[in-house]
Design a protein around this motif. Structure first.
Motif, short mmCIF file in Angstrom:
data_model
loop_
_atom_site.label_atom_id
_atom_site.label_comp_id
_atom_site.label_asym_id
_atom_site.label_seq_id
_atom_site.Cartn_x
_atom_site.Cartn_y
_atom_site.Cartn_z
N LEU A 1 0.86 -1.15 0.08
CA LEU A 1 -0.06 0.05 0.05
C LEU A 1 0.84 1.31 0.14
O LEU A 1 1.91 1.27 0.59
CB LEU A 1 -0.77 0.03 1.25
CG LEU A 1 -1.86 -1.03 1.35
CD1 LEU A 1 -2.83 -1.07 2.44
CD2 LEU A 1 -2.77 -1.03 0.18
N ALA A 2 0.39 2.01 -0.60
CA ALA A 2 1.31 3.60 -0.75
C ALA A 2 0.33 4.49 -0.34
O ALA A 2 -0.86 4.71 -0.71
CB ALA A 2 1.69 3.61 -2.15
N ARG A 3 0.75 5.57 0.46
CA ARG A 3 0.14 6.55 0.89
C ARG A 3 0.07 7.69 -0.16
O ARG A 3 1.13 7.82 -0.61
CB ARG A 3 0.83 7.18 2.29
CG ARG A 3 0.34 6.22 3.37
CD ARG A 3 0.56 7.11 4.76
NE ARG A 3 -0.27 8.36 4.75
CZ ARG A 3 -0.48 8.78 5.95
NH1 ARG A 3 0.05 8.42 6.99
NH2 ARG A 3 -1.42 9.76 5.88
N ALA A 4 -1.05 8.39 -0.61
CA ALA A 4 -1.35 9.39 -1.39
C ALA A 4 -1.60 10.47 -0.67
O ALA A 4 -2.47 10.51 0.18
CB ALA A 4 -2.11 8.93 -2.53
N GLY A 5 -1.30 11.64 -1.31
CA GLY A 5 -1.58 13.02 -0.53
C GLY A 5 -0.57 13.56 0.42
O GLY A 5 0.38 13.29 0.04
N LYS A 6 -1.19 14.82 1.01
CA LYS A 6 -0.26 15.50 1.83
C LYS A 6 0.29 14.79 3.02
O LYS A 6 -0.04 14.04 3.92
CB LYS A 6 -0.94 16.59 2.46
CG LYS A 6 -1.25 17.60 1.43
CD LYS A 6 -1.95 18.86 1.88
CE LYS A 6 -2.01 19.78 0.49
NZ LYS A 6 -2.75 21.02 1.01
#
Length: 59
Positions: free
Chosen positions: A54-59
């Motif tokens: 899983l990859a975090r997206a966003g700020k």
């Protein structure tokens, strides 16, 4: 030193992807007639790919 496997054992068939089921009938030479059934999850390979990270997206 242990090596990290790239493929995991299928959780549906536990690494036994193809089984033979007897039909109960005999062939002319006395052997049992069987049908092969492959695991539908791994399609008869016995291994599954590692889950995607899983990859975090966003700020």
């Amino acid at each position: 030193m242990p090596q990290t496997p790239t493929a995991r054992v299928c959780s549906h068939c536990d690494g036994f992807p193809v089984v033979h089921i007897t039909t109960g009938t005999l062939t002319s030479d006395g052997h049992r007639r069987t049908l092969a059934a492959a695991c539908p999850a791994c399609k008869g390979t016995g291994t599954r790919n590692a889950p995607a990270a899983l990859a975090r997206a966003g700020k």
